[in-house]
Design an enzyme around this catalytic site. Structure first.
Site, mmCIF file in Angstrom:
data_model
loop_
_atom_site.group_PDB
_atom_site.id
_atom_site.type_symbol
_atom_site.label_atom_id
_atom_site.label_comp_id
_atom_site.label_asym_id
_atom_site.label_seq_id
_atom_site.Cartn_x
_atom_site.Cartn_y
_atom_site.Cartn_z
ATOM 1 N N TYR A 95 -2.093 -1.465 10.410
ATOM 2 C CA TYR A 95 -2.187 -1.642 8.955
ATOM 3 C C TYR A 95 -0.884 -1.195 8.289
ATOM 4 O O TYR A 95 -0.308 -1.916 7.479
ATOM 5 C CB TYR A 95 -3.375 -0.847 8.410
ATOM 6 C CG TYR A 95 -3.610 -1.053 6.924
ATOM 7 C CD1 TYR A 95 -4.253 -2.195 6.462
ATOM 8 C CD2 TYR A 95 -3.182 -0.112 5.993
ATOM 9 C CE1 TYR A 95 -4.461 -2.388 5.107
ATOM 10 C CE2 TYR A 95 -3.394 -0.297 4.634
ATOM 11 C CZ TYR A 95 -4.037 -1.440 4.194
ATOM 12 O OH TYR A 95 -4.240 -1.633 2.848
ATOM 13 N N SER A 109 0.858 -1.190 0.000
ATOM 14 C CA SER A 109 0.000 0.000 0.000
ATOM 15 C C SER A 109 0.890 1.234 0.000
ATOM 16 O O SER A 109 2.048 1.161 0.431
ATOM 17 C CB SER A 109 -0.868 0.008 1.270
ATOM 18 O OG SER A 109 -1.555 1.238 1.396
HETATM 19 P P1 NAI Z 1 -11.435 -6.187 -0.130
HETATM 20 O O1 NAI Z 1 -11.845 -6.166 1.301
HETATM 21 O O2 NAI Z 1 -12.379 -5.722 -1.160
HETATM 22 O O3 NAI Z 1 -10.904 -7.653 -0.502
HETATM 23 C C1 NAI Z 1 -10.040 -8.341 0.357
HETATM 24 C C2 NAI Z 1 -10.430 -9.800 0.335
HETATM 25 O O4 NAI Z 1 -9.519 -10.492 1.203
HETATM 26 C C3 NAI Z 1 -11.855 -10.061 0.858
HETATM 27 O O5 NAI Z 1 -12.603 -10.799 -0.082
HETATM 28 C C4 NAI Z 1 -11.619 -10.869 2.127
HETATM 29 O O6 NAI Z 1 -12.626 -11.847 2.378
HETATM 30 C C5 NAI Z 1 -10.274 -11.507 1.847
HETATM 31 N N1 NAI Z 1 -9.621 -11.939 3.082
HETATM 32 C C6 NAI Z 1 -9.518 -11.238 4.239
HETATM 33 N N2 NAI Z 1 -8.911 -11.991 5.165
HETATM 34 C C7 NAI Z 1 -8.630 -13.188 4.589
HETATM 35 C C8 NAI Z 1 -8.017 -14.374 5.049
HETATM 36 N N3 NAI Z 1 -7.577 -14.497 6.308
HETATM 37 N N4 NAI Z 1 -7.891 -15.413 4.185
HETATM 38 C C9 NAI Z 1 -8.346 -15.307 2.915
HETATM 39 N N5 NAI Z 1 -8.951 -14.210 2.425
HETATM 40 C C10 NAI Z 1 -9.078 -13.163 3.257
HETATM 41 O O7 NAI Z 1 -10.080 -5.330 -0.170
HETATM 42 P P2 NAI Z 1 -9.292 -4.698 -1.406
HETATM 43 O O8 NAI Z 1 -9.472 -3.248 -1.345
HETATM 44 O O9 NAI Z 1 -9.557 -5.454 -2.629
HETATM 45 O O10 NAI Z 1 -7.798 -4.981 -0.924
HETATM 46 C C11 NAI Z 1 -6.976 -5.977 -1.510
HETATM 47 C C12 NAI Z 1 -5.562 -5.769 -1.014
HETATM 48 O O11 NAI Z 1 -5.093 -4.492 -1.421
HETATM 49 C C13 NAI Z 1 -5.443 -5.784 0.513
HETATM 50 O O12 NAI Z 1 -4.235 -6.394 0.879
HETATM 51 C C14 NAI Z 1 -5.425 -4.315 0.859
HETATM 52 O O13 NAI Z 1 -4.783 -4.073 2.085
HETATM 53 C C15 NAI Z 1 -4.648 -3.753 -0.310
HETATM 54 N N6 NAI Z 1 -4.862 -2.341 -0.527
HETATM 55 C C16 NAI Z 1 -6.131 -1.834 -0.717
HETATM 56 C C17 NAI Z 1 -6.312 -0.476 -0.873
HETATM 57 C C18 NAI Z 1 -7.651 0.147 -1.046
HETATM 58 O O14 NAI Z 1 -7.738 1.392 -0.961
HETATM 59 N N7 NAI Z 1 -8.721 -0.606 -1.292
HETATM 60 C C19 NAI Z 1 -5.162 0.456 -0.861
HETATM 61 C C20 NAI Z 1 -3.896 -0.181 -0.700
HETATM 62 C C21 NAI Z 1 -3.769 -1.533 -0.538
#
Ligand code: NAI
Length: 266
Positions: free
Chosen positions: A157, A144
């Site tokens: 985080y 991130s």
């Molecule tokens: P999201 O919440 O839409 O998707 C994340 C997915 O990870 C969810 O489907 C969730 O069920 C799954 N997950 C959570 N814990 C889990 C576990 N223990 N085992 C398996 N699956 C698990 O989030 P998003 O926004 O798509 O984020 C994806 C990645 O990108 C994350 O690592 C997040 O930290 C990173 N990120 C997101 C940003 C944003 O602004 N949305 C910015 C920078 C990084």
């Protein structure tokens, strides 16, 4: 021909946001994709006729046995594992003196330990396979901008994401000579269910501030992160390893004190 034709790719966090967008884009680019997530997918992807859907396994990336079993099953079924995108993640933090130790552990265990476990078993599989065009595999970890800079209240985080950046660089050094590339993507604020969850009630001003801090004056789209992941997985990135790539609308480029507006730039 798609840019990932013939490649076998695992995407974690595949049921939502960036992971889901990666699955969709990689399938469109000809990859065989297996997704995994703690949650079940909630919608069918929008795929052209003739494109097979992804395989999907419901698991917790903190469960080493389940992760090892999944990767072994991908290799058994598809013959190899060319790429991994670690997108499973969770938000969480707060001012440190207010963060319960259990919450700290939860965030670190998903964002950092989960990433480590998937990398570990993916690398075991990649080391055991023959290289294609000098490459055994490509791994992409979602860090991130909050792993590159601090943000107020970031604590758990940001610590987890900063660790993912350095961990990715270390693996790039350790396994480069064996034909494995490892990179991190550092997204700005991306309009996904995770961010929508953070921008709850009373957060309108924060949301507007955050948008203003991206020079492009908007949130990113999950598809824009999937496009960067596609590049890093593809042969076009064959000499790119050990990079923490901001995909952030210039959020980390520097400060804007609005001097140019005083100078007449409208
Ligand atoms: P999201 O919440 O839409 O998707 C994340 C997915 O990870 C969810 O489907 C969730 O069920 C799954 N997950 C959570 N814990 C889990 C576990 N223990 N085992 C398996 N699956 C698990 O989030 P998003 O926004 O798509 O984020 C994806 C990645 O990108 C994350 O690592 C997040 O930290 C990173 N990120 C997101 C940003 C944003 O602004 N949305 C910015 C920078 C990084």
């Amino acid at each position: 021909m798609g840019r990932l034709q013939g490649k076998v790719v695992l995407v974690t966090g595949a049921a939502s946001g960036i992971g889901e967008a990666c699955v969709e884009r990689f399938l469109r680019e000809g990859a065989t994709v297996v997704g995994c997530d703690l949650a079940a997918p909630t919608r069918d992807l929008d795929l052209p006729a003739g494109v097979d859907p992804a395989g999907f396994v419901q698991l917790d990336v903190r469960d080493e046995h389940a992760v090892a079993e999944l990767i072994a099953s991908i290799v058994a079924e598809h013959g190899r594992l060319d790429g991994v995108v670690n997108s499973a993640g969770t938000a969480g933090g707060g001012p440190v003196h207010m963060v319960e130790a259990a919450e700290w552990e939860r965030v670190l265990s998903i964002n950092l330990t989960g990433t480590y476990l998937v990398c570990k078993h993916a690398i075991i599989a990649m080391l055991a396979q023959d290289p294609i065009d000098d490459e055994r595999g490509s791994i992409i970890n979602l860090a991130s901008v909050e792993g590159l800079e601090g943000t107020a209240g970031g604590s758990a985080y940001n610590a987890s994401k900063g660790a993912v950046v350095i961990f990715s660089k270390n693996m790039a050094i350790d396994y480069g000579a064996r034909g494995i590339r490892v990179n991190a993507i550092c997204p700005g604020f991306i309009n996904t269910p995770m961010l929508q969850g953070v921008f709850g009630e009373g957060m309108d001003t924060v949301r507007a501030d955050i948008i203003r801090e991206h020079a492009l004056r908007r949130l990113g789209k999950a598809s824009e992160i999937a496009a960067a992941a596609l590049f890093l997985l593809s042969d076009d990135a064959s000499f790119v390893s050990g990079v923490a790539l901001p995909v952030d609308g210039a959020y980390t480029a520097g400060r804007d004190h609005h001097v140019t507006e005083l100078m007449g730039l409208s």
